[in-house]
Design an enzyme around this catalytic site. Structure first.
Site, mmCIF file in Angstrom:
data_model
loop_
_atom_site.group_PDB
_atom_site.id
_atom_site.type_symbol
_atom_site.label_atom_id
_atom_site.label_comp_id
_atom_site.label_asym_id
_atom_site.label_seq_id
_atom_site.Cartn_x
_atom_site.Cartn_y
_atom_site.Cartn_z
ATOM 1 C CD GLU A 280 -3.318 -0.316 2.054
ATOM 2 O OE1 GLU A 280 -2.960 0.186 3.129
ATOM 3 O OE2 GLU A 280 -4.508 -0.593 1.805
ATOM 4 C CG HIS A 301 7.911 -29.629 0.918
ATOM 5 N ND1 HIS A 301 8.526 -30.858 0.804
ATOM 6 C CD2 HIS A 301 8.520 -28.997 1.950
ATOM 7 C CE1 HIS A 301 9.452 -30.966 1.761
ATOM 8 N NE2 HIS A 301 9.470 -29.846 2.465
ATOM 9 C CE LYS A 416 -12.490 1.181 0.741
ATOM 10 N NZ LYS A 416 -11.951 2.123 1.715
#
Ligand code: PA5
Length: 426
Positions: A280, A301, A416
């Site tokens: 951010e 793995h 948003k």
């Protein structure tokens, strides 16, 4: 408290020191509050001078809840309003030990998560800590609405005694609700953004409830400001060394991804916190390093294959904790059916350490990838505060080196807009 090993980075100290002029300038801007977004750097002042009265108030509020038999804190918040607390609790207390004391909600819109939390809370004596600086973020607001109704059913007229609101001093829907219902409230300071708010009540209240020593945490934070904000010298300032090395790896050597590597199951959420802090703060104006993370040895793995032999567009930043609180030894087994008796003199931490040294070698010498190693003394509350500030200071330097404002997040608003358009026109 921290050692920084840059020998596997290809960035020589000569190359690093060439950046000293730029680093000096940025350092002056940062400490004199003259850089981009300087109004959001009050975390520096708070870390330098922790508010002892506030720490006491947090501890007393926690003690009061405990006295009433509250065993579980439902912490509602997202992004910077939850990652510090979550990662800090896991870091100091351990994931499994703490996951039943503090439960995190409001981090998604997943119905199954809500339902599972409700099931978990059934036989608990629980309280809510709702955290939102703006007081209007959808995920925590929805979650608060839902769980508050359950809390009211449980405690009836006493419910508001078991709600702690952490929000803006003056504005927002949560502040209005807290005033109306007379919740115990703590303030998110105006000049501190979400991802820097672990050292405010946003992080400290859930940490204190989980039993983490918040005074010690702040002592570590203060110490880090002394170590990393007193002098900008790239010969001694480890936060600036880290920031400048990753900047050079990105800018000059064209690495586009930084993989944060840990060796401890409890640090998975710290990696999430680190990704938010760097993601951010830096991902703006078409510039950034993509922050990613792995937990070893589990991910050896899976992603281990790509890291070892895949396309070389990344470097690793390894966090190694030198002395973990917990350790175990294996007893010698007379049958030795598994053939592991040769390891009986080593503790599990020592075995993990051999893995760490071996992996860094495999990824740098054979894999030809740069690797920055940050070695932290232990996983105490003090070390956590110190590490947080190390990264806060590093990310400020690092974003400023890219010419970016580290303290805003304009891109987060765009989703948003689209989402609310759809919700309003449902
Ligand atoms: O770092 C940030 O500023 C963000 O991640 C915010 O913390 C997050 O969006 C939550 O915001 P709020 O606390 O206003 O609900």
């Amino acid at each position: 408290m921290i050692n920084l090993d840059l020998k596997n980075t290809t960035i020589s100290s000569k190359k690093l020191l060439k950046q000293q002029g730029k680093v000096n300038q940025i350092h002056e801007q940062l400490i004199n509050k003259k850089g981009l977004g300087a109004e959001m750097t009050d975390w520096i002042d708070l870390a330098k001078n922790p508010d002892q009265k506030l720490l006491k108030d947090i501890e007393l509020t926690v003690a009061k809840l405990r006295k009433d038999g509250i065993d579980t804190l439902l912490t509602i918040g997202i992004g910077g309003s939850f990652l510090g607390a979550h990662s800090g609790i896991d870091f100091v207390s351990g994931k499994l030990r703490s996951q039943d004391k503090v439960i995190f909600a409001g981090i998604n819109m997943s119905a199954t998560h809500y339902v599972q939390i409700e099931e978990k809370l059934k036989n608990r004596k629980w309280a809510i800590c709702v955290i939102s600086k703006s007081g209007t973020t959808l995920e925590p607001a929805l979650s608060f609405r839902y769980f508050k109704t359950l809390l009211e059913k449980k405690y009836q007229k006493d419910a508001s005694k078991y709600i702690i609101a952490i929000t803006d001093e003056k504005k927002g829907a949560l502040k209005a609700a807290a005033d109306k219902e007379k919740y115990k409230t703590f303030v998110v300071p105006n000049g501190i953004g979400g991802r820097f708010s672990g050292i405010t009540p946003v992080g400290l209240f859930p940490l204190a409830f989980a039993g983490v020593n918040i005074k010690e945490l702040m002592t570590g934070a203060t110490l880090a400001t002394k170590d990393f904000l007193s002098s900008p010298s790239l010969k001694t300032n480890l936060a600036y060394q880290y920031a400048t090395t990753r900047y050079l790896l990105n800018k000059k050597n064209r690495y586009v991804t930084e993989i944060f590597t840990t060796y401890n199951y409890d640090l998975e959420t710290l990696a999430e916190w680190w990704k938010q802090l760097f993601g951010e703060s830096e991902g703006k104006n078409g510039k950034s390093l993509m922050p990613m993370s792995v937990v070893y040895s589990r991910d050896l793995h899976s992603l281990g294959q790509t890291i070892q032999e895949g396309y070389k567009n990344f470097f690793e930043t390894t966090l190694w904790i030198k002395n973990n609180q917990d350790d175990i030894k294996f007893v010698k087994n007379n049958d030795n059916l598994d053939g592991l008796n040769y390891l009986t003199n080593l503790s599990l931490n020592q075995i993990n350490e051999k893995a760490f040294i071996g992996i860094v070698k495999a990824h740098t010498v054979t894999g030809n990838n740069p690797n920055i190693v940050i070695e932290l003394e232990n996983n105490s509350a003090k070390a956590l505060g110190y590490l947080w500030l190390f990264f806060f200071i590093a990310v400020s330097m690092s974003a400023y080196l890219l010419g970016i404002n580290p303290f805003n997040q304009p891109g987060v608003e765009i989703y948003k807009k689209h989402m609310f358009n759809l919700l309003e026109n449902k």
